[in-house]
Design a protein around this motif. Structure first.
Motif, PDB file in Angstrom:
ATOM      1  N   GLU A  16       0.813  -1.207   0.000  1.00 46.43           N
ATOM      2  CA  GLU A  16       0.000   0.000   0.000  1.00 46.43           C
ATOM      3  C   GLU A  16       0.849   1.260   0.000  1.00 46.43           C
ATOM      4  O   GLU A  16       0.325   2.370  -0.109  1.00 46.43           O
ATOM      5  CB  GLU A  16      -0.937  -0.011   1.212  1.00 46.43           C
ATOM      6  N   SER A  17       2.149   1.102   0.133  1.00 39.58           N
ATOM      7  CA  SER A  17       3.050   2.255   0.147  1.00 39.58           C
ATOM      8  C   SER A  17       3.000   2.983  -1.188  1.00 39.58           C
ATOM      9  O   SER A  17       2.826   2.356  -2.239  1.00 39.58           O
ATOM     10  CB  SER A  17       4.492   1.809   0.408  1.00 39.58           C
ATOM     11  N   PRO A  18       3.171   4.309  -1.175  1.00 37.88           N
ATOM     12  CA  PRO A  18       3.290   5.023  -2.449  1.00 37.88           C
ATOM     13  C   PRO A  18       4.468   4.485  -3.250  1.00 37.88           C
ATOM     14  O   PRO A  18       5.469   4.040  -2.683  1.00 37.88           O
ATOM     15  CB  PRO A  18       3.524   6.474  -2.012  1.00 37.88           C
ATOM     16  N   LEU A  19       4.357   4.536  -4.559  1.00 32.32           N
ATOM     17  CA  LEU A  19       5.386   3.965  -5.428  1.00 32.32           C
ATOM     18  C   LEU A  19       6.677   4.773  -5.401  1.00 32.32           C
ATOM     19  O   LEU A  19       7.750   4.252  -5.112  1.00 32.32           O
ATOM     20  CB  LEU A  19       4.863   3.874  -6.863  1.00 32.32           C
ATOM     21  N   GLU A  20       6.588   6.053  -5.740  1.00 35.95           N
ATOM     22  CA  GLU A  20       7.781   6.872  -5.921  1.00 35.95           C
ATOM     23  C   GLU A  20       8.121   7.627  -4.644  1.00 35.95           C
ATOM     24  O   GLU A  20       7.274   8.323  -4.073  1.00 35.95           O
ATOM     25  CB  GLU A  20       7.570   7.848  -7.075  1.00 35.95           C
ATOM     26  N   LEU A  87      12.900  11.566  -5.373  1.00 39.53           N
ATOM     27  CA  LEU A  87      14.269  11.153  -5.087  1.00 39.53           C
ATOM     28  C   LEU A  87      14.810  10.384  -6.281  1.00 39.53           C
ATOM     29  O   LEU A  87      14.220   9.389  -6.699  1.00 39.53           O
ATOM     30  CB  LEU A  87      14.310  10.296  -3.820  1.00 39.53           C
ATOM     31  N   LYS A  88      15.964  10.812  -6.797  1.00 36.69           N
ATOM     32  CA  LYS A  88      16.513  10.235  -8.023  1.00 36.69           C
ATOM     33  C   LYS A  88      17.963   9.802  -7.835  1.00 36.69           C
ATOM     34  O   LYS A  88      18.641  10.214  -6.893  1.00 36.69           O
ATOM     35  CB  LYS A  88      16.440  11.246  -9.171  1.00 36.69           C
ATOM     36  N   ASN A  89      18.417   8.998  -8.777  1.00 38.40           N
ATOM     37  CA  ASN A  89      19.809   8.594  -8.817  1.00 38.40           C
ATOM     38  C   ASN A  89      20.712   9.828  -8.873  1.00 38.40           C
ATOM     39  O   ASN A  89      20.478  10.754  -9.643  1.00 38.40           O
ATOM     40  CB  ASN A  89      20.057   7.728 -10.050  1.00 38.40           C
ATOM     41  N   GLY A  90      21.751   9.864  -8.027  1.00 35.99           N
ATOM     42  CA  GLY A  90      22.687  10.976  -8.000  1.00 35.99           C
ATOM     43  C   GLY A  90      22.311  12.103  -7.064  1.00 35.99           C
ATOM     44  O   GLY A  90      23.118  13.025  -6.838  1.00 35.99           O
ATOM     45  N   VAL A 150      18.041   2.656 -13.579  1.00 40.11           N
ATOM     46  CA  VAL A 150      19.111   3.340 -12.847  1.00 40.11           C
ATOM     47  C   VAL A 150      18.974   4.853 -12.930  1.00 40.11           C
ATOM     48  O   VAL A 150      19.254   5.562 -11.978  1.00 40.11           O
ATOM     49  CB  VAL A 150      20.495   2.885 -13.367  1.00 40.11           C
ATOM     50  N   MET A 151      18.546   5.374 -14.059  1.00 38.42           N
ATOM     51  CA  MET A 151      18.456   6.814 -14.212  1.00 38.42           C
ATOM     52  C   MET A 151      17.118   7.380 -13.748  1.00 38.42           C
ATOM     53  O   MET A 151      16.860   8.567 -13.878  1.00 38.42           O
ATOM     54  CB  MET A 151      18.689   7.210 -15.681  1.00 38.42           C
ATOM     55  N   GLY A 152      16.252   6.536 -13.218  1.00 40.26           N
ATOM     56  CA  GLY A 152      14.920   6.976 -12.829  1.00 40.26           C
ATOM     57  C   GLY A 152      14.827   7.365 -11.361  1.00 40.26           C
ATOM     58  O   GLY A 152      15.818   7.626 -10.688  1.00 40.26           O
ATOM     59  N   THR A 153      13.600   7.376 -10.875  1.00 36.66           N
ATOM     60  CA  THR A 153      13.338   7.713  -9.487  1.00 36.66           C
ATOM     61  C   THR A 153      13.426   6.466  -8.608  1.00 36.66           C
ATOM     62  O   THR A 153      13.360   5.338  -9.089  1.00 36.66           O
ATOM     63  CB  THR A 153      11.941   8.336  -9.347  1.00 36.66           C
ATOM     64  N   VAL A 154      13.556   6.687  -7.311  1.00 36.18           N
ATOM     65  CA  VAL A 154      13.598   5.594  -6.342  1.00 36.18           C
ATOM     66  C   VAL A 154      12.175   5.093  -6.095  1.00 36.18           C
ATOM     67  O   VAL A 154      11.273   5.871  -5.788  1.00 36.18           O
ATOM     68  CB  VAL A 154      14.233   6.068  -5.025  1.00 36.18           C
ATOM     69  N   HIS A 155      11.982   3.773  -6.254  1.00 35.45           N
ATOM     70  CA  HIS A 155      10.685   3.142  -6.036  1.00 35.45           C
ATOM     71  C   HIS A 155      10.699   2.351  -4.727  1.00 35.45           C
ATOM     72  O   HIS A 155      11.702   1.731  -4.368  1.00 35.45           O
ATOM     73  CB  HIS A 155      10.342   2.185  -7.179  1.00 35.45           C
ATOM     74  N   SER A 156       9.559   2.360  -4.047  1.00 33.45           N
ATOM     75  CA  SER A 156       9.399   1.511  -2.867  1.00 33.45           C
ATOM     76  C   SER A 156       9.565   0.045  -3.255  1.00 33.45           C
ATOM     77  O   SER A 156       9.212  -0.359  -4.370  1.00 33.45           O
ATOM     78  CB  SER A 156       8.000   1.703  -2.259  1.00 33.45           C
ATOM     79  N   LEU A 157      10.110  -0.737  -2.362  1.00 27.79           N
ATOM     80  CA  LEU A 157      10.233  -2.191  -2.440  1.00 27.79           C
ATOM     81  C   LEU A 157      11.289  -2.690  -3.420  1.00 27.79           C
ATOM     82  O   LEU A 157      12.034  -3.607  -3.088  1.00 27.79           O
ATOM     83  CB  LEU A 157       8.883  -2.850  -2.799  1.00 27.79           C
ATOM     84  N   ASN A 205      17.003  -0.971   0.275  1.00 28.66           N
ATOM     85  CA  ASN A 205      15.754  -0.667  -0.426  1.00 28.66           C
ATOM     86  C   ASN A 205      14.749  -0.077   0.558  1.00 28.66           C
ATOM     87  O   ASN A 205      14.831  -0.308   1.775  1.00 28.66           O
ATOM     88  CB  ASN A 205      15.167  -1.905  -1.113  1.00 28.66           C
ATOM     89  N   VAL A 206      13.837   0.715   0.020  1.00 22.05           N
ATOM     90  CA  VAL A 206      12.764   1.277   0.841  1.00 22.05           C
ATOM     91  C   VAL A 206      11.744   0.175   1.088  1.00 22.05           C
ATOM     92  O   VAL A 206      11.204  -0.402   0.141  1.00 22.05           O
ATOM     93  CB  VAL A 206      12.105   2.480   0.135  1.00 22.05           C
ATOM     94  N   GLU A 207      11.497  -0.115   2.351  1.00 18.95           N
ATOM     95  CA  GLU A 207      10.537  -1.168   2.683  1.00 18.95           C
ATOM     96  C   GLU A 207       9.152  -0.556   2.950  1.00 18.95           C
ATOM     97  O   GLU A 207       8.210  -0.781   2.198  1.00 18.95           O
ATOM     98  CB  GLU A 207      11.008  -1.985   3.883  1.00 18.95           C
ATOM     99  N   SER A 208       9.009   0.219   4.017  1.00 19.23           N
ATOM    100  CA  SER A 208       7.763   0.936   4.275  1.00 19.23           C
ATOM    101  C   SER A 208       7.927   2.381   3.824  1.00 19.23           C
ATOM    102  O   SER A 208       9.020   2.951   3.919  1.00 19.23           O
ATOM    103  CB  SER A 208       7.414   0.888   5.766  1.00 19.23           C
TER     104      SER A 208
END
Length: 236
Positions: A16-20, A87-90, A150-157, A205-208
């Motif tokens: 249920e966590s937000p994706l990005e 939140l993005k790579n770099g 790799v060049m995208g945003t950080v995703h949950s899980l 990795n982002v868990e919650s």
């Protein structure tokens, strides 16, 4: 169990966590190494080294596992009514411990157990801090979409990433070293001076993930719920 595997278990709310992940998000960070725990801090201080607040890895759900994705000291604070900044790579960021307000921090002081690494501690507050509170996000890959993310945003899980200390160039790491009783036998967290891109103990990795401005579900963007043979499993 990996965060994504747990997300498919009945009674688990990870999906249920937000994706990005965005600046202002509250997150827990799971280490990807074997038996990896969650990045954790508590009010107790190190009795050696800097004497600053302890940072550890902990294997159980706890409010002391929660961190806030925060801009650097040189950047403007988060505008809750402004555009969402993902939140993005770099990116360079601060990770602020929600319960105590301390910044995730490293410095050229030996870690308490793994002496060849730098100590990682909690330092300062919402107005006191320095450049040693800054970490650079290095995305390794995405376990769902592959390295093209790799060049995208950080995703949950699913996004696996490393945190490089902006000043010292060392990497946030948690392996199998256990702190003494004063650290409640929790796992030591250090900043490793060696850059080994294949060391999964430096993968996180982002868990919650909580962010009131992002309502789309992480799990709906990853594997279909019916694709997991353990969707009927209970969390024990």
């Amino acid at each position: 169990m990996s965060s994504l595997f747990q997300a498919h278990l009945r009674g688990n709310d990870f999906g249920e966590s937000p994706l990005e992940v965005a600046y202002g998000s509250k997150v827990t960070l799971k280490n990807y190494g074997y038996g990896g725990g969650l990045l954790h801090s508590h009010v107790q201080s190190f009795p050696v080294g800097s004497l600053q607040q302890q940072v550890t890895c902990y294997h159980y759900k706890d409010e002391n596992n929660n961190w806030l994705v925060t801009p650097t000291w040189q950047e403007d604070p988060i505008d809750p009514d402004g555009p969402i900044r993902y939140l993005k790579n770099g990116d360079t960021l601060r990770l602020v411990h929600q319960s105590t307000g301390r910044n995730l921090h490293s410095h050229p002081i030996a870690a308490p157990v793994t002496k060849e690494h730098h100590e990682v501690a909690g330092y300062g507050n919402e107005t006191i801090g320095d450049d040693n509170d800054h970490w650079v996000v290095e995305i390794v890959d995405d376990t769902h979409t592959g390295k093209k993310a790799v060049m995208g945003t950080v995703h949950s899980l699913t996004t696996r990433m490393r945190f490089k200390h902006k000043t010292l160039k060392c990497y946030l790491r948690a392996a199998n070293s256990v702190l003494p009783q004063w650290g409640f036998k929790q796992v030591e967290v250090t900043c490793d001076k060696e850059n080994n891109p294949k060391d999964v103990h430096t993968y996180w990795n982002v868990e919650s993930h909580w962010n009131d401005r992002r309502m789309s579900s992480a799990l709906s963007h990853h594997l279909p719920l019916t694709s997991s043979p353990c969707w009927r499993c209970e969390i024990i």
